[in-house]
Design a protein around this motif. Structure first.
Motif, short mmCIF file in Angstrom:
data_model
loop_
_atom_site.label_atom_id
_atom_site.label_comp_id
_atom_site.label_asym_id
_atom_site.label_seq_id
_atom_site.Cartn_x
_atom_site.Cartn_y
_atom_site.Cartn_z
N ALA A 113 8.86 87.40 25.04
CA ALA A 113 9.41 88.70 24.63
C ALA A 113 7.97 89.68 24.80
N SER A 114 6.97 89.09 24.08
CA SER A 114 5.80 89.86 24.19
C SER A 114 5.20 90.08 25.46
N TRP A 115 5.22 89.01 26.44
CA TRP A 115 4.87 88.96 27.84
C TRP A 115 5.64 90.14 28.57
N SER A 116 6.96 90.02 28.36
CA SER A 116 7.90 91.15 29.04
C SER A 116 7.59 92.54 28.73
N VAL A 117 7.24 92.71 27.39
CA VAL A 117 6.61 94.44 26.63
C VAL A 117 5.48 94.45 27.66
N LEU A 118 4.49 93.46 27.64
CA LEU A 118 3.11 93.78 28.28
C LEU A 118 3.34 94.16 29.69
N ASN A 119 4.07 93.30 30.07
CA ASN A 119 4.50 93.51 31.83
C ASN A 119 5.08 95.00 31.98
N GLU A 120 6.15 95.29 31.28
CA GLU A 120 6.57 97.01 31.18
C GLU A 120 5.67 97.73 30.99
N GLN A 121 4.69 97.53 29.99
CA GLN A 121 3.49 98.57 29.75
C GLN A 121 2.82 98.71 31.00
N LEU A 122 2.20 97.65 31.54
CA LEU A 122 1.37 97.55 32.62
C LEU A 122 2.10 98.30 33.82
N GLU A 123 3.26 98.07 33.94
CA GLU A 123 3.99 98.87 35.24
C GLU A 123 4.00 100.25 35.14
N LYS A 124 4.41 100.83 33.70
CA LYS A 124 4.24 102.25 33.36
C LYS A 124 2.92 102.71 33.57
N SER A 125 1.87 101.93 32.96
CA SER A 125 0.51 102.22 33.31
C SER A 125 0.14 102.43 34.68
N GLU A 126 0.52 101.47 35.61
CA GLU A 126 0.47 101.38 37.14
C GLU A 126 0.82 102.86 37.79
N MET A 127 2.21 102.90 37.29
CA MET A 127 2.88 104.22 37.97
C MET A 127 2.07 105.39 37.51
N LEU A 128 1.66 105.54 36.30
CA LEU A 128 0.99 106.68 35.72
C LEU A 128 -0.23 106.86 36.51
N ASN A 129 -1.04 105.82 36.64
CA ASN A 129 -2.32 105.86 37.46
C ASN A 129 -2.25 106.35 38.70
N LYS A 130 -1.15 105.93 39.67
CA LYS A 130 -0.73 106.35 40.99
C LYS A 130 -0.39 107.80 41.01
N ARG A 131 0.39 108.01 40.06
CA ARG A 131 0.77 109.59 40.03
C ARG A 131 -0.58 110.38 39.77
N ILE A 132 -1.52 110.19 38.81
CA ILE A 132 -2.64 110.85 38.64
C ILE A 132 -3.44 110.87 39.93
#
Length: 196
Positions: free
Chosen positions: A8-27
């Motif tokens: 569960a914690s791995w899934s949460v971290l993975n989701e946060q990483l994907e969001k962070s990656e999308m935000l970085n790409k957008r920036i």
């Protein structure tokens, strides 16, 4: 139980990483777009000022000639005014390309094509426009040679040297901004080609 919590914690971290990656790409995409847009706007402003300058000379020249404040032969007037009108038409053409460059509404391939057309015609302008200016000045000097004051040759050499220096820096300005636009469009094309 511990394994489930770890998943569960791995899934949460993975989701946060994907969001962070999308935000970085957008920036990053926004930064590239802003840099490209800034270079385009510099060229646009420069060409606007060029159009205003040529228009002022196109209008001022006949006024000064017909009011008698600038005395020259009719053929000299036609040659110089003709060069200015050609310069005006060229500036209008460049601005017509600029007006179509809309980063929000056009696809990258369309923008790249417009940039290529602008770059191509700008290179031609450096040759054609400079040639027309030189021919116009030489024709004016040939026509008006008996009216020119003593020492005009040295003044003309100095004026041509100053014009050459200005043209050199103008060409560098255009090339630098065109390279920024080209690079930005290449980088933005990568974002456009990415899925999702």
């Amino acid at each position: 139980m511990e394994l489930e919590e770890l998943k569960a914690s791995w899934s949460v971290l993975n989701e946060q990483l994907e969001k962070s990656e999308m935000l970085n790409k957008r920036i990053i995409k926004e930064m590239i777009t802003n840099r490209t847009q800034s270079a385009y706007e510099r060229l646009f402003r420069y060409d606007i000022w060029g159009l205003i300058l040529v228009l002022v000379f196109c209008l001022m020249f006949p006024i000064l000639t017909f009011t008698g404040q600038l005395v020259m032969r009719p053929l000299s007037f036609v040659v110089l005014e003709g060069c200015l009108v050609i310069g005006f038409i060229m500036q209008v053409f460049f601005l017509s390309i600029h007006i179509r460059f809309d980063m929000e509404k056009k696809k990258i391939c369309e923008l790249a094509r417009l940039e290529f057309v602008y770059k191509l015609w700008m290179k031609r302008n450096h040759v054609i426009g400079t040639g027309i200016a030189i021919v116009g000045i030489i024709a004016f000097l040939f026509i008006e040679q008996d009216r020119l004051v003593a020492g005009w040759e040295l003044r003309m050499v100095v004026a041509l040297f100053v014009a050459a220096v200005i043209a050199y820096f103008q060409i560098r300005f255009y090339q630098k901004n065109i390279r920024v636009i080209e690079k930005g469009l290449e980088e933005l094309k990568e974002f456009e080609e990415e899925p999702g």
